[in-house]
Write a protein that holds these residues in place. Structure first.
Motif, mmCIF file in Angstrom:
data_model
loop_
_atom_site.group_PDB
_atom_site.id
_atom_site.type_symbol
_atom_site.label_atom_id
_atom_site.label_comp_id
_atom_site.label_asym_id
_atom_site.label_seq_id
_atom_site.Cartn_x
_atom_site.Cartn_y
_atom_site.Cartn_z
ATOM 1 N N GLY A 319 -73.849 -36.147 -23.670
ATOM 2 C CA GLY A 319 -73.874 -36.553 -25.071
ATOM 3 C C GLY A 319 -75.058 -37.441 -25.395
ATOM 4 N N ASN A 320 -75.295 -37.602 -26.685
ATOM 5 C CA ASN A 320 -76.469 -38.335 -27.156
ATOM 6 C C ASN A 320 -76.097 -39.420 -28.162
ATOM 7 O OD1 ASN A 320 -78.613 -36.589 -25.841
ATOM 8 N ND2 ASN A 320 -77.413 -35.098 -26.981
ATOM 9 N N ASP A 321 -74.996 -40.114 -27.902
ATOM 10 C CA ASP A 321 -74.512 -41.156 -28.790
ATOM 11 C C ASP A 321 -74.760 -42.554 -28.251
ATOM 12 O OD1 ASP A 321 -73.366 -39.821 -31.081
ATOM 13 O OD2 ASP A 321 -71.897 -38.974 -29.706
ATOM 14 N N GLY A 322 -75.682 -42.696 -27.297
ATOM 15 C CA GLY A 322 -75.929 -43.996 -26.683
ATOM 16 C C GLY A 322 -76.371 -45.067 -27.649
ATOM 17 N N THR A 323 -77.045 -44.672 -28.735
ATOM 18 C CA THR A 323 -77.485 -45.653 -29.733
ATOM 19 C C THR A 323 -76.629 -45.599 -30.995
ATOM 20 O OG1 THR A 323 -79.107 -44.047 -30.556
ATOM 21 C CG2 THR A 323 -79.866 -45.635 -28.906
ATOM 22 N N ALA A 324 -75.598 -44.777 -30.999
ATOM 23 C CA ALA A 324 -74.693 -44.651 -32.150
ATOM 24 C C ALA A 324 -73.468 -45.539 -31.958
ATOM 25 C CB ALA A 324 -74.269 -43.193 -32.320
ATOM 26 N N ASP A 325 -72.668 -45.658 -32.998
ATOM 27 C CA ASP A 325 -71.460 -46.486 -32.914
ATOM 28 C C ASP A 325 -70.479 -45.936 -31.877
ATOM 29 O OD1 ASP A 325 -72.421 -48.194 -34.837
ATOM 30 O OD2 ASP A 325 -71.362 -47.219 -36.496
ATOM 31 N N TRP A 326 -70.399 -44.615 -31.772
ATOM 32 C CA TRP A 326 -69.464 -43.987 -30.824
ATOM 33 C C TRP A 326 -69.818 -44.363 -29.389
ATOM 34 C CZ3 TRP A 326 -64.888 -41.525 -30.762
ATOM 35 C CH2 TRP A 326 -64.559 -40.730 -29.667
ATOM 36 N N LYS A 327 -71.078 -44.203 -29.027
ATOM 37 C CA LYS A 327 -71.699 -44.683 -27.784
ATOM 38 C C LYS A 327 -71.302 -43.919 -26.533
ATOM 39 C CE LYS A 327 -72.934 -48.914 -27.851
ATOM 40 N NZ LYS A 327 -74.392 -48.691 -27.945
ATOM 41 N N ILE A 328 -70.054 -43.491 -26.409
ATOM 42 C CA ILE A 328 -69.594 -42.909 -25.144
ATOM 43 C C ILE A 328 -69.710 -41.387 -25.156
ATOM 44 C CG2 ILE A 328 -68.033 -44.834 -24.727
ATOM 45 C CD1 ILE A 328 -65.717 -42.901 -25.549
ATOM 46 N N LEU A 329 -69.352 -40.790 -24.041
ATOM 47 C CA LEU A 329 -69.398 -39.343 -23.879
ATOM 48 C C LEU A 329 -68.410 -38.642 -24.800
ATOM 49 C CD1 LEU A 329 -67.564 -38.305 -20.563
ATOM 50 C CD2 LEU A 329 -66.979 -40.299 -21.940
ATOM 51 N N GLY A 330 -68.571 -37.315 -24.918
ATOM 52 C CA GLY A 330 -67.617 -36.505 -25.668
ATOM 53 C C GLY A 330 -66.897 -35.550 -24.740
ATOM 54 N N THR A 331 -65.966 -34.809 -25.290
ATOM 55 C CA THR A 331 -65.264 -33.779 -24.528
ATOM 56 C C THR A 331 -65.975 -32.447 -24.749
ATOM 57 O OG1 THR A 331 -63.069 -32.840 -24.089
ATOM 58 C CG2 THR A 331 -63.613 -33.271 -26.389
ATOM 59 N N PRO A 332 -66.141 -31.573 -23.752
ATOM 60 C CA PRO A 332 -65.451 -31.526 -22.460
ATOM 61 C C PRO A 332 -66.149 -32.233 -21.306
ATOM 62 C CG PRO A 332 -66.662 -29.501 -22.738
ATOM 63 C CD PRO A 332 -66.899 -30.314 -24.002
ATOM 64 N N ALA A 333 -67.181 -33.025 -21.562
ATOM 65 C CA ALA A 333 -67.826 -33.763 -20.470
ATOM 66 C C ALA A 333 -66.833 -34.709 -19.802
ATOM 67 C CB ALA A 333 -69.028 -34.537 -20.992
ATOM 68 N N ASP A 334 -65.764 -35.073 -20.518
ATOM 69 C CA ASP A 334 -64.763 -35.985 -19.958
ATOM 70 C C ASP A 334 -63.842 -35.317 -18.951
ATOM 71 O OD1 ASP A 334 -63.592 -34.431 -22.006
ATOM 72 O OD2 ASP A 334 -62.064 -35.950 -22.400
ATOM 73 N N ALA A 335 -63.871 -33.985 -18.867
ATOM 74 C CA ALA A 335 -62.977 -33.268 -17.960
ATOM 75 C C ALA A 335 -63.315 -33.594 -16.515
ATOM 76 C CB ALA A 335 -63.070 -31.765 -18.200
ATOM 77 N N ASP A 336 -62.296 -33.741 -15.703
ATOM 78 C CA ASP A 336 -62.464 -34.146 -14.309
ATOM 79 C C ASP A 336 -63.347 -33.186 -13.531
ATOM 80 O OD1 ASP A 336 -60.925 -33.850 -11.308
ATOM 81 O OD2 ASP A 336 -61.542 -35.844 -11.935
ATOM 82 N N SER A 337 -63.229 -31.886 -13.801
ATOM 83 C CA SER A 337 -63.947 -30.878 -13.023
ATOM 84 C C SER A 337 -65.247 -30.432 -13.663
ATOM 85 C CB SER A 337 -63.035 -29.664 -12.795
ATOM 86 O OG SER A 337 -61.896 -30.037 -12.052
ATOM 87 N N VAL A 338 -65.709 -31.142 -14.679
ATOM 88 C CA VAL A 338 -66.990 -30.840 -15.325
ATOM 89 C C VAL A 338 -68.059 -31.765 -14.772
ATOM 90 C CG1 VAL A 338 -68.254 -30.988 -17.499
ATOM 91 C CG2 VAL A 338 -66.020 -29.877 -17.433
#
Length: 557
Positions: A319-338
């Motif tokens: 994801g590309n929210d490092g400088t945005a308010d959200w800041k963290i990763l999105g799904t499906p990058a959050d999936a354990d097997s991704v």
């Protein structure tokens, strides 16, 4: 859209309870789109040899997996017929999730909900997604610094080692899910793919035909970062791999079908023998809360984990929210097997500011690894500068293809772990870099085990000092501290590294549960004392880990 040129889409599935909100306020006859999730597949027969490409069968057999499981079976035809009869229309379905996508009015949904084979009904999100095309200003002829980026985006991953071993991804089939592959069929950077018949199959899940060579250049650039070759330069590492190209996103707006298309494309990639799937998809704050980034909540995360269960390595942009308010990763990058991939700045060689941070909501480390987030790719008009973890991800997908070619005995998840272990920071990690950039030399030859300690801990009554050993001090001046959490906590400010070839100390503080409370990068200059950690800031059982010049040291409190 929070990032400049990558497609990292922000959307997700509504919670099922939202249906009641909708039905309370929408007109009686208003039509909505829903997933109708079914309970079972009773009475359904399935022949994997008729359904799957030979490469898909081979993948399962090679990894000692069953040729099929319940999720591979088609949806019960009788169930489908009843849902069609009670809906305005049906647009698609997912075997893996045993769900049918349909348009229906609130009264029809109530009838569907009463069917004894229906498990749940989940509304689709309805807001349009705006996708960013690569601006004209990024189209360039290569200058000296751009040529340096082009060479280093693969060299930083160990391209020379793969080349020496004759590894270019040959025999590995990679599916790319994207918004279009404009010009791939007549662009010089992909001429070798056509000549060697490496483009196996295409499908446009938006238009429902085989033509994917229009609409957007994003997928074109992504493909180039895996397998492009132009003017004698290899842009990616896997120039010998085979490809499946799937268009799943509209370029400018999308009301309902984007998520449905992505799920269908995952199943299509599996059916057609993909070993690796590369995706730049990401659903974030438009439809989710941070606590739902746990790798289990979203349909796309569930589907990604199912793909992994079938022996596919799923590589996804963090994801590309490092400088945005959200800041963290999105799904499906959050999936354990991704295998989630973060971005590195080619100049500083640490986390690029826009790259999203981990961890997941349940505190698992993300990203898993990183690669250049500012790259030189190839589009219809030649070389192009572009940026985003959308392009870090295919660099790692190409790395994975070469690695798997070198050892086909590995399962997908064994390869996943080997890629992590090959990271230039491993066993150190943080929520900005993961284990760092994968290294071909580490993966093929193993990491050096005879490293000398490069730093030491000097504990006192109130603090612990991290001190670089004299023989490992660089010939520079004064430390520059960079807070890679992006928050500037505890008086630490964001400062750009002065020296692109700097010597960095990475350190983190892990609490007794193993989660990171803080992590930093320090540029070592003329002062060997690079950090002081107050003992009062540590909980009993906390661990300080420090990485410098290949060596990781530990201090347990």
């Amino acid at each position: 859209m929070s990032f400049t040129s990558a497609i990292f889409l922000r959307r997700a599935i509504f919670a099922a309870s939202l249906f009641f909100f909708l039905s309370s306020f929408l007109p009686v006859q208003a039509q909505q789109k829903f997933w109708v999730v079914l309970k079972d597949k009773k009475g359904v027969s399935f022949d994997p040899y008729q359904y799957f490409d030979a490469k898909a069968i081979e993948r399962r057999q090679r990894q000692h997996l069953p040729l099929f499981d319940e999720t591979d079976k088609p949806i019960n035809a009788k169930y489908r017929h009843q849902i069609i009869s009670l809906s305005d229309s049906v647009s698609g379905e997912s075997r893996w999730l045993n769900a049918i996508a349909c348009f229906a009015k609130p009264a029809q949904i109530e009838q569907l909900r009463k069917l004894d084979f229906v498990r749940e009904i989940i509304p689709f999100q309805q807001q349009p997604a705006i996708l960013a095309e690569i601006p004209e200003k990024y189209k360039v002829t290569l200058k000296a610094d751009e040529l340096e980026i082009l060479q280093n985006q693969t060299a930083s991953l160990g391209a020379a080692v793969f080349k020496e071993k004759g590894l270019n991804g040959k025999g590995i089939r990679i599916a790319i899910l994207d918004a279009g592959f404009k010009g791939v069929n007549n662009t010089a950077a992909f001429e070798h793919l056509y000549k060697e018949k490496q483009l196996i199959k295409t499908w446009d899940f938006v238009k429902r035909n085989e033509y994917v060579y229009s609409y957007a250049t994003h997928g074109t650039l992504v493909l180039s970062c895996i397998a492009g070759r132009l003017n004698g330069h290899d842009i990616g590492l896997a120039t010998g791999a085979e490809f499946l190209l799937a268009r799943t996103e509209r370029m400018h707006s999308e009301r309902f079908s984007e998520e449905e298309n992505w799920l269908a494309a995952m199943e299509w990639a599996d059916k057609n023998g993909a070993d690796i799937i590369n995706s730049s998809l990401g659903y974030t704050n438009d439809r989710y809360f941070r606590e739902q980034m746990d790798g289990r909540y979203a349909f796309v995360a569930r589907a990604a984990n199912l793909a992994a269960r079938k022996g596919i390595l799923v590589v996804n942009a963090n994801g590309n929210d490092g400088t945005a308010d959200w800041k963290i990763l999105g799904t499906p990058a959050d999936a354990d097997s991704v295998l989630a991939v973060g971005g590195i700045d080619p100049k500083s060689l640490f986390h690029v500011n826009f790259s999203s941070y981990g961890p997941t909501a349940d505190k698992r480390m993300k990203p898993n690894v990183s690669a250049f987030g500012i790259v030189v790719g190839a589009g219809p008009k030649g070389f192009e500068n572009t940026q985003g973890t959308s392009f870090a991800s295919p660099l790692v997908a190409g790395f994975a293809a070469c690695a798997w070619q070198g050892n086909r005995a590995l399962t997908n998840m064994q390869l996943f772990r080997e890629i992590e272990k090959s990271g230039d920071l491993y066993p150190y990690f943080d929520y900005a870099h993961g284990f760092g950039m994968p290294q071909a030399g580490n993966l093929l030859n193993g990491k050096p085990t005879d490293l000398k300690p490069t730093m030491q801990f000097e504990p006192g009554k109130e603090e612990v000092k991290i001190v670089i050993k004299t023989e490992f001090m660089p010939d520079t001046t004064g430390p520059v501290l960079t807070d890679t959490t992006g928050h500037g906590k505890n008086g630490v400010y964001l400062l750009k590294a002065k020296n692109p070839a700097a010597n960095y100390v990475y350190y983190h503080i892990a609490n007794p549960k193993g989660f990171l409370d803080r992590y930093y990068v320090v540029e070592v200059q003329d002062d060997p004392e690079v950090a002081v950690v107050k003992l009062e800031a540590l909980r009993p059982g906390s661990i300080i880990r420090v990485f410098y010049k290949g060596y990781t040291g530990f201090y347990a409190h």
